[in-house]
Design a protein around this motif. Structure first.
Motif, PDB file in Angstrom:
ATOM      1  N   ILE A  55       0.813  -1.219   0.000  1.00 23.92           N
ATOM      2  CA  ILE A  55       0.000   0.000   0.000  1.00 23.92           C
ATOM      3  C   ILE A  55       0.852   1.277   0.000  1.00 23.92           C
ATOM      4  O   ILE A  55       0.323   2.363  -0.172  1.00 23.92           O
ATOM      5  CB  ILE A  55      -0.990   0.017   1.179  1.00 23.92           C
ATOM      6  N   SER A  56       2.156   1.143   0.172  1.00 25.52           N
ATOM      7  CA  SER A  56       3.047   2.310   0.118  1.00 25.52           C
ATOM      8  C   SER A  56       4.490   1.850   0.097  1.00 25.52           C
ATOM      9  O   SER A  56       4.806   0.714   0.462  1.00 25.52           O
ATOM     10  CB  SER A  56       2.821   3.218   1.329  1.00 25.52           C
ATOM     11  N   GLY A  57       5.376   2.745  -0.318  1.00 29.11           N
ATOM     12  CA  GLY A  57       6.800   2.517  -0.157  1.00 29.11           C
ATOM     13  C   GLY A  57       7.283   3.144   1.136  1.00 29.11           C
ATOM     14  O   GLY A  57       6.535   3.855   1.822  1.00 29.11           O
ATOM     15  N   ALA A  58       8.525   2.874   1.495  1.00 27.25           N
ATOM     16  CA  ALA A  58       9.123   3.471   2.692  1.00 27.25           C
ATOM     17  C   ALA A  58      10.594   3.814   2.463  1.00 27.25           C
ATOM     18  O   ALA A  58      11.065   4.844   2.918  1.00 27.25           O
ATOM     19  CB  ALA A  58       8.986   2.539   3.890  1.00 27.25           C
ATOM     20  N   ASP A  59      11.315   2.920   1.772  1.00 34.68           N
ATOM     21  CA  ASP A  59      12.746   3.146   1.562  1.00 34.68           C
ATOM     22  C   ASP A  59      13.196   2.506   0.265  1.00 34.68           C
ATOM     23  O   ASP A  59      12.888   1.341  -0.001  1.00 34.68           O
ATOM     24  CB  ASP A  59      13.541   2.553   2.735  1.00 34.68           C
ATOM     25  N   ASN A  60      13.915   3.243  -0.539  1.00 35.12           N
ATOM     26  CA  ASN A  60      14.558   2.709  -1.737  1.00 35.12           C
ATOM     27  C   ASN A  60      16.056   2.628  -1.492  1.00 35.12           C
ATOM     28  O   ASN A  60      16.683   3.599  -1.055  1.00 35.12           O
ATOM     29  CB  ASN A  60      14.284   3.592  -2.953  1.00 35.12           C
ATOM     30  N   MET A  94      20.525   5.696   1.388  1.00 31.80           N
ATOM     31  CA  MET A  94      19.210   5.211   0.985  1.00 31.80           C
ATOM     32  C   MET A  94      18.335   6.409   0.638  1.00 31.80           C
ATOM     33  O   MET A  94      18.672   7.550   0.939  1.00 31.80           O
ATOM     34  CB  MET A  94      18.569   4.376   2.094  1.00 31.80           C
ATOM     35  N   ARG A  95      17.205   6.130  -0.011  1.00 33.08           N
ATOM     36  CA  ARG A  95      16.259   7.200  -0.334  1.00 33.08           C
ATOM     37  C   ARG A  95      14.910   6.850   0.278  1.00 33.08           C
ATOM     38  O   ARG A  95      14.249   5.911  -0.161  1.00 33.08           O
ATOM     39  CB  ARG A  95      16.128   7.380  -1.849  1.00 33.08           C
ATOM     40  N   LEU A  96      14.538   7.587   1.303  1.00 32.27           N
ATOM     41  CA  LEU A  96      13.249   7.365   1.938  1.00 32.27           C
ATOM     42  C   LEU A  96      12.158   7.932   1.045  1.00 32.27           C
ATOM     43  O   LEU A  96      12.182   9.113   0.687  1.00 32.27           O
ATOM     44  CB  LEU A  96      13.215   8.029   3.319  1.00 32.27           C
TER      45      LEU A  96
END
Length: 342
Positions: A110-115, A292-294
């Motif tokens: 349902i969503s991302g958090a960290d790439n 990382m990319r939040l």
């Protein structure tokens, strides 16, 4: 008079039941609902940590909702827990969750958090300077079938290094990150693809060095989902408003970390210590977050590419690359509503 008394009592009873609201957890209900949220003992789950520490989740959920946090060491255990109703919602990697979804099909992204947020590290005495040097070497990943292993297999594939069980290619073994540090020191494993802050810690302690930084790890050169937010179909169906509240809290947490990094490092360390019993040097957390990319963004294409690798590695059974269908695995309608203030 007796009949009048009975009628009065009946009226009072009906009024009382109406005042208490309808089914449990519905809008306006005074009954307390418990949301069971799963999360890892890892800095890459920083958005979840801040959502808890700053009470972004709690404020969005409201006073009648209690959050019950369950900590996990790996994605396989988490994915089993959400598929069997032990938790309602939480943070996990796409590798193990995709594998489980194709078996149970009863939870959604349902969503991302960290790439990103993982690096390839070689031991200082390993003789490994590049990915091609991994032929005949042993590489550790945190758990079999993890997102880190999938990234490693993609990296080896890109460089033409086969995965084998002998010295003709690279051998992959599972080691907990803390055990990997010991194994690298003793040259039992020669490299590891590992999430931060472990890679930075290995380098700072002189055990090894990063040979592929986070923004060169496939797929998409580090811009791939490493941590996603998933929720069970049952939870979404019965408490869509609560799922949306968690998504809103996740968005607030990501924004807060970007605007208040120094405060965030301390809060992340506090929650990590609460979950694992041990904190980290704040400098390590700072280094990890810079690798990382939040983001709440989720790339379906990247998840599908990782699923292909899982199929070829034998982690996903009874599904071929040609028949793979993850269209129902992602439901970003809740995220869209949260972003648009609905």
């Amino acid at each position: 008079m007796r009949k009048i008394g009975i009628l009065v009592m009946a009226f009072v009873l009906v009024f009382t039941l109406a005042a208490c609201g309808g089914k449990s957890g519905g809008s306006g209900s005074k009954d307390q609902v418990t949301v069971k949220l799963g999360i890892f003992k890892n800095v890459t789950h920083a958005a979840g940590y801040i959502g808890l520490e700053k009470e972004f989740f709690q404020k969005q959920l409201g006073d009648n909702v209690k959050i019950e946090v369950q900590a996990f060491d790996n994605g396989s255990d988490f994915s089993t827990a959400i598929a069997t109703g032990q938790i309602d919602i939480g943070y996990v990697g796409p590798g193990p969750s995709t594998n489980q979804f194709l078996k149970s099909s009863n939870f959604r992204v349902i969503s991302g958090a960290d790439n990103g947020g993982a690096v390839l590290v070689a031991g200082k005495d390993s003789g490994v300077e590049t990915v091609k040097d991994l032929v005949g070497k042993t590489i550790a990943i945190p758990t079999k079938g993890s997102t880190n292993e999938i990234s490693l297999r993609l990296l080896l594939e890109q460089e033409g290094v086969p995965v084998t069980t002998d010295s003709s290619g690279a051998q992959i073994v599972a080691r907990a990150p803390s055990d990997t540090l010991v194994a690298l020191r003793q040259n039992e494993v020669h490299a590891t693809l590992i999430p931060e802050p472990w890679g930075t810690q290995i380098e700072q302690e002189g055990i090894g060095k990063v040979i592929v930084p986070w923004d060169q790890i496939p797929p998409n050169n580090g811009d791939y989902p490493l941590v996603i937010l998933v929720a069970s179909d049952k939870f979404i169906s019965e408490h869509r408003d609560l799922a949306k509240a968690i998504v809103k809290g996740n968005l607030e947490a990501i924004e807060f970390i970007g605007a208040n990094p120094d405060e965030s490092y301390e809060l992340i360390n506090k929650r990590l210590s609460d979950l694992s019993g041990k904190g980290l040097d704040v400098a390590l957390i700072k280094a990890a977050l810079s690798h990382m990319r939040l983001t709440s963004d989720v790339s379906q294409e990247a998840i599908e590419e990782m699923a292909r690798v899982s199929i070829e590695a034998g982690y996903i059974k009874d599904v071929t690359v040609d028949t793979l269908d993850l269209s129902k695995f992602l439901d970003l309608s809740i995220l869209d509503e949260a972003k648009n203030g609905k």
